[in-house]
Design an enzyme around this catalytic site. Structure first.
Site, mmCIF file in Angstrom:
data_model
loop_
_atom_site.group_PDB
_atom_site.id
_atom_site.type_symbol
_atom_site.label_atom_id
_atom_site.label_comp_id
_atom_site.label_asym_id
_atom_site.label_seq_id
_atom_site.Cartn_x
_atom_site.Cartn_y
_atom_site.Cartn_z
ATOM 1 N N SER A 1 0.854 -1.187 0.000
ATOM 2 C CA SER A 1 0.000 0.000 0.000
ATOM 3 C C SER A 1 0.888 1.234 0.000
ATOM 4 O O SER A 1 1.994 1.214 0.553
ATOM 5 C CB SER A 1 -0.874 0.019 1.262
ATOM 6 N N SER A 2 0.390 2.308 -0.596
ATOM 7 C CA SER A 2 1.220 3.525 -0.687
ATOM 8 C C SER A 2 1.411 4.180 0.673
ATOM 9 O O SER A 2 2.270 5.043 0.838
ATOM 10 C CB SER A 2 0.564 4.537 -1.638
ATOM 11 N N CYS A 3 0.658 3.735 1.687
ATOM 12 C CA CYS A 3 0.827 4.352 3.015
ATOM 13 C C CYS A 3 2.099 3.878 3.703
ATOM 14 O O CYS A 3 2.431 4.322 4.800
ATOM 15 C CB CYS A 3 -0.377 4.095 3.904
ATOM 16 N N TYR B 1 -0.901 -0.012 10.380
ATOM 17 C CA TYR B 1 -1.161 -0.723 9.122
ATOM 18 C C TYR B 1 0.073 -0.681 8.228
ATOM 19 O O TYR B 1 0.492 -1.691 7.655
ATOM 20 C CB TYR B 1 -2.344 -0.070 8.415
ATOM 21 N N LYS C 1 2.321 -3.710 6.555
ATOM 22 C CA LYS C 1 2.532 -3.855 5.108
ATOM 23 C C LYS C 1 4.023 -3.813 4.774
ATOM 24 O O LYS C 1 4.487 -4.530 3.885
ATOM 25 C CB LYS C 1 1.790 -2.755 4.338
ATOM 26 N N HIS D 1 -12.790 4.086 2.317
ATOM 27 C CA HIS D 1 -11.873 5.128 1.855
ATOM 28 C C HIS D 1 -12.707 6.274 1.302
ATOM 29 O O HIS D 1 -13.914 6.154 1.109
ATOM 30 C CB HIS D 1 -10.941 4.553 0.782
#
Ligand code: GFB
Length: 316
Positions: free
Chosen positions: A109-111, A138, A142, A181
């Site tokens: 994920s880009s987070c 989170y 990831k 989201h």
């Protein structure tokens, strides 16, 4: 190229990304797509996952399963997001190595990238700065999955590759206003405002943060492209390379669903990361580009939402 006759297990097959990947594999001619619902296999249970993998013997795995959610869900349930995702990745990757799975694609994920890193974000910026607090738990889970893929490659020679998608949207997303989201949440909010003839819609935060949105069907095509052509340990960003403010997104969605409605921004709600635009030059150089314009993708997602709202099939 992967063999279209080999067995390929898609974890999280009912989710936004997983369901799109199953549809993409079916369209590409894969004849043995394996899926198993959460009610029959808890991916957090190593014994159960190893036992199932011995039975099923998948040749490939697309690991799309995870506990996911928007900024509020992440802020309120960090333990769930950390524990579930750490366990899900640990068990599946371990069992895949034990069973000699030929190739595994892990969805990140880009987070995972630092809150303040330069934009657009290159893959090399991973772990170079503090994370966004609202989803740090989170993100750590990831990142652990991503690093695990690299560790299995180094220690056991496993061909485990990883992708870092930007914010995804499209059919089979979550539309629950507390968990979703932003894009699906706004689709639902504007649709409800239209049905109830409301004059305004509440938007969380200042509307200033910028986000990049990739249609999940484009993402699924990118995953298949990488499964067929990519075999290195470096993770690969997948996005459109374009972003917009939350205000511009809300105006775009309003224009489709209920033109002219007033937007009420609530600065008491968290903005999260100011910007997280991915640098997509690596995957472009490999030969992949997205196809869905954002406005067309929102329109298609809204049509899907309305159709499924009537049938009670929505995850609201
Ligand atoms: O999509 P979102 O929940 O998550 O929020 P992130 C994006 C931006 O939209 C934030 C604003 O600035 C929100 O304040 N926003 C405005 C809203 N109205 C709403 C609304 O009604 N609902 C929601 N949800 N947001 C996620 C991470 O961060 O990015 C996930 O929390 C994952 O773990 C995902 O990594 C890709 O984009 O901020």
């Amino acid at each position: 190229m992967l063999s279209r006759d080999a067995s390929i297990w898609v974890t999280g097959h009912r989710g936004l990304a997983g369901s799109a990947i199953v549809r993409c594999l079916q369209a590409a001619g894969f004849s043995r797509i394996l899926t198993i619902p959460r009610s029959e296999l808890d991916l957090r249970d190593q014994h159960a996952v190893s036992h199932w993998m011995r039975q099923a013997q998948p040749r490939y795995i697309v690991h799309a399963a995870g506990t996911v959610g928007g900024i509020l869900a992440n802020s309120e349930r960090p333990v769930d997001f950390l524990y579930d995702n750490l366990m899900i990745h640990a068990t599946v990757l371990r069992a895949a190595q034990e069973q000699g799975v030929e190739k595994l694609l892990y969805l990140g994920s880009s987070c995972v990238y630092p809150r303040e890193c330069p934009q657009p974000i290159r893959e090399e910026y991973l772990l170079t700065g503090p994370l966004e607090p609202t989803n740090a738990a989170y993100a750590i889970a990831k990142i652990a999955g991503l690093v695990s893929c690299q560790a299995y490659r180094r220690q056991y020679g496993c061909n485990f590759i990883s992708v870092m998608p930007t914010n995804l949207y499209g059919p089979y997303d979550h539309f629950d206003l507390q968990k979703a989201h932003v894009l699906p949440a706004l689709i639902r909010k504007f649709h409800d405002a239209r049905l109830q003839s409301r004059s305004s819609v509440p938007i969380w935060g200042t509307g200033m943060p910028r986000r990049e949105f990739l249609h999940v069907e484009d993402f699924a095509a990118a995953c298949l492209f990488l499964l067929d052509h990519y075999n290195d340990e470096q993770t690969i960003n997948v996005g459109t390379g374009e972003d917009l403010t939350i205000r511009e997104l809300a105006e775009m969605i309003a224009d489709i669903i209920v033109p002219g409605i007033e937007l009420e921004f609530d600065p008491a709600k968290p903005d999260g990361t100011p910007q997280k635009l991915l640098d997509v030059s690596r995957i472009r150089a490999l030969g992949w580009s997205p196809t869905w314009p954002l406005k067309d993708g929102i329109r298609q997602t809204y049509e899907w939402y309305v159709q499924h709202l009537a049938t009670g099939q929505l995850r609201c």
